[in-house]
Scaffold this motif. Sequence first.
Motif, mmCIF file in Angstrom:
data_model
loop_
_atom_site.group_PDB
_atom_site.id
_atom_site.type_symbol
_atom_site.label_atom_id
_atom_site.label_comp_id
_atom_site.label_asym_id
_atom_site.label_seq_id
_atom_site.Cartn_x
_atom_site.Cartn_y
_atom_site.Cartn_z
ATOM 1 N N THR A 160 0.836 -1.197 0.000
ATOM 2 C CA THR A 160 0.000 0.000 0.000
ATOM 3 C C THR A 160 0.870 1.246 0.000
ATOM 4 O OG1 THR A 160 -1.667 -1.195 1.294
ATOM 5 C CG2 THR A 160 -1.890 1.191 1.177
ATOM 6 N N VAL A 161 0.454 2.243 -0.758
ATOM 7 C CA VAL A 161 1.121 3.544 -0.794
ATOM 8 C C VAL A 161 0.072 4.630 -0.538
ATOM 9 C CG1 VAL A 161 2.419 5.201 -2.191
ATOM 10 C CG2 VAL A 161 2.883 2.753 -2.427
ATOM 11 N N MET A 162 0.306 5.439 0.488
ATOM 12 C CA MET A 162 -0.595 6.542 0.817
ATOM 13 C C MET A 162 0.135 7.872 0.624
ATOM 14 S SD MET A 162 -2.375 7.573 4.478
ATOM 15 C CE MET A 162 -3.447 6.134 4.504
ATOM 16 N N ALA A 163 -0.522 8.814 -0.042
ATOM 17 C CA ALA A 163 0.048 10.141 -0.259
ATOM 18 C C ALA A 163 -0.961 11.202 0.145
ATOM 19 C CB ALA A 163 0.447 10.327 -1.715
ATOM 20 N N THR A 164 -0.567 12.075 1.064
ATOM 21 C CA THR A 164 -1.403 13.200 1.473
ATOM 22 C C THR A 164 -0.566 14.469 1.383
ATOM 23 O OG1 THR A 164 -0.789 13.018 3.808
ATOM 24 C CG2 THR A 164 -2.703 11.744 3.073
ATOM 25 N N GLY A 165 -1.231 15.602 1.324
ATOM 26 C CA GLY A 165 -0.496 16.861 1.259
ATOM 27 C C GLY A 165 -1.338 17.944 0.642
ATOM 28 N N GLN A 166 -0.693 18.835 -0.123
ATOM 29 C CA GLN A 166 -1.425 19.929 -0.735
ATOM 30 C C GLN A 166 -0.646 20.516 -1.908
ATOM 31 O OE1 GLN A 166 -2.005 23.051 2.146
ATOM 32 N NE2 GLN A 166 0.142 23.202 2.654
ATOM 33 N N THR B 8 4.218 4.077 3.225
ATOM 34 C CA THR B 8 4.105 2.792 2.537
ATOM 35 C C THR B 8 3.920 1.679 3.560
ATOM 36 O OG1 THR B 8 6.492 2.407 2.541
ATOM 37 C CG2 THR B 8 5.595 3.619 0.666
ATOM 38 N N LYS B 9 3.358 0.571 3.095
ATOM 39 C CA LYS B 9 3.120 -0.575 3.979
ATOM 40 C C LYS B 9 3.347 -1.868 3.200
ATOM 41 C CE LYS B 9 -0.416 -2.803 6.850
ATOM 42 N NZ LYS B 9 -1.860 -2.843 7.212
ATOM 43 N N ASP B 10 4.097 -2.779 3.802
ATOM 44 C CA ASP B 10 4.307 -4.142 3.307
ATOM 45 C C ASP B 10 5.135 -4.211 2.024
ATOM 46 O OD1 ASP B 10 2.760 -5.205 5.405
ATOM 47 O OD2 ASP B 10 0.917 -4.925 4.269
ATOM 48 N N MET B 11 5.836 -3.147 1.648
ATOM 49 C CA MET B 11 6.630 -3.200 0.420
ATOM 50 C C MET B 11 7.790 -4.180 0.536
ATOM 51 S SD MET B 11 6.669 0.692 -1.063
ATOM 52 C CE MET B 11 7.461 0.093 -2.532
ATOM 53 N N GLU B 12 8.381 -4.303 1.739
ATOM 54 C CA GLU B 12 9.519 -5.197 1.907
ATOM 55 C C GLU B 12 9.134 -6.652 1.685
ATOM 56 O OE1 GLU B 12 7.501 -4.649 5.854
ATOM 57 O OE2 GLU B 12 8.185 -3.332 4.233
ATOM 58 N N LEU B 13 7.854 -6.991 1.896
ATOM 59 C CA LEU B 13 7.403 -8.367 1.682
ATOM 60 C C LEU B 13 7.357 -8.724 0.206
ATOM 61 C CD1 LEU B 13 4.534 -8.567 4.333
ATOM 62 C CD2 LEU B 13 6.916 -9.299 4.551
ATOM 63 N N PHE B 14 7.379 -7.705 -0.663
ATOM 64 C CA PHE B 14 7.374 -7.936 -2.108
ATOM 65 C C PHE B 14 8.742 -7.656 -2.733
ATOM 66 C CE2 PHE B 14 3.022 -7.590 -0.939
ATOM 67 C CZ PHE B 14 2.324 -8.387 -1.831
ATOM 68 N N GLY B 15 9.762 -7.515 -1.873
ATOM 69 C CA GLY B 15 11.113 -7.371 -2.365
ATOM 70 C C GLY B 15 11.546 -5.964 -2.674
ATOM 71 N N TYR B 16 10.807 -4.942 -2.173
ATOM 72 C CA TYR B 16 11.141 -3.551 -2.435
ATOM 73 C C TYR B 16 11.521 -2.849 -1.130
ATOM 74 C CZ TYR B 16 8.584 -4.454 -6.774
ATOM 75 O OH TYR B 16 8.139 -4.982 -7.958
ATOM 76 N N THR B 17 12.364 -1.852 -1.247
ATOM 77 C CA THR B 17 12.648 -0.971 -0.123
ATOM 78 C C THR B 17 12.394 0.465 -0.564
ATOM 79 O OG1 THR B 17 14.339 -0.147 1.380
ATOM 80 C CG2 THR B 17 15.104 -0.951 -0.743
ATOM 81 N N ASP B 18 11.729 1.258 0.284
ATOM 82 C CA ASP B 18 11.408 2.641 -0.088
ATOM 83 C C ASP B 18 12.503 3.629 0.308
ATOM 84 O OD1 ASP B 18 11.169 2.931 2.625
ATOM 85 O OD2 ASP B 18 9.018 3.361 2.625
ATOM 86 N N GLY B 19 13.590 3.139 0.908
ATOM 87 C CA GLY B 19 14.704 4.015 1.239
ATOM 88 C C GLY B 19 14.599 4.701 2.581
ATOM 89 N N SER B 20 13.465 4.628 3.258
ATOM 90 C CA SER B 20 13.291 5.339 4.521
ATOM 91 C C SER B 20 14.083 4.693 5.652
ATOM 92 C CB SER B 20 11.806 5.390 4.895
ATOM 93 O OG SER B 20 11.273 4.085 5.017
#
Length: 204
Positions: free
Chosen positions: A10-16, A175-187
């Motif tokens: 899951t990817v969530m984006a909030t802002g303005q 983001t949520k659960d990306m590491e379970l699919f083999g990705y890292t978001d760098g955070s």
Amino acid sequence: MADPLPSCFTVMATGQIEGADLNGNDNAYCKFHFVAGEDWQLLDGLEEGITQSSRVSQGPDQMLVWNFPLDVTYKSTNAYGWPQLVVSVYGLDYLGRDVIKGYGCMHIPTCAGRHTLKLRLFKPRSASGLQSFLAWLSGMPAEFSDPRFPSYGEGREVTRVVSGGHVIVQINVMTKDMELFGYTDGSSRGSANTAQGPALQGLF
């Protein structure tokens, strides 16, 4: 009993959309679209919208201020087609006609956290001097038939454009659960618990 593994990340984006500097244009509004690949599904939020019209502030920065909220949540199993934000800015010409002032496009940041980004604007040029004069005379300058076109790769290489101005976007990414699919978001880069996965930047 162990919890079942998630079937997607899951990817969530909030802002303005904070505002814009349009190089002398003092009245404008902004349309926006989120564009994602076929493997991405919208879970919550609005993929498109339109801000209020704004006039240039009286301060020294001479910015158009919108402060229009953004809020989307996507799910996917594949990072290809990572969501993009496309903006189209419209304003008034010298006769008060509503015309395109510029397009901008960016990927939602792949690294979780708070980001303030500057989208540089551009707009298509007429194919000839005669068409440019007729567009100026009629108040109908060249524009894309599909406002999402700046997010597409196909056809961009033959499009003649002129740049001018920018839009400021403040966006928060989770983001949520990306590491379970083999990705890292760098955070969590540098942490011993960080999953070793392919770089997202190479998958757009």
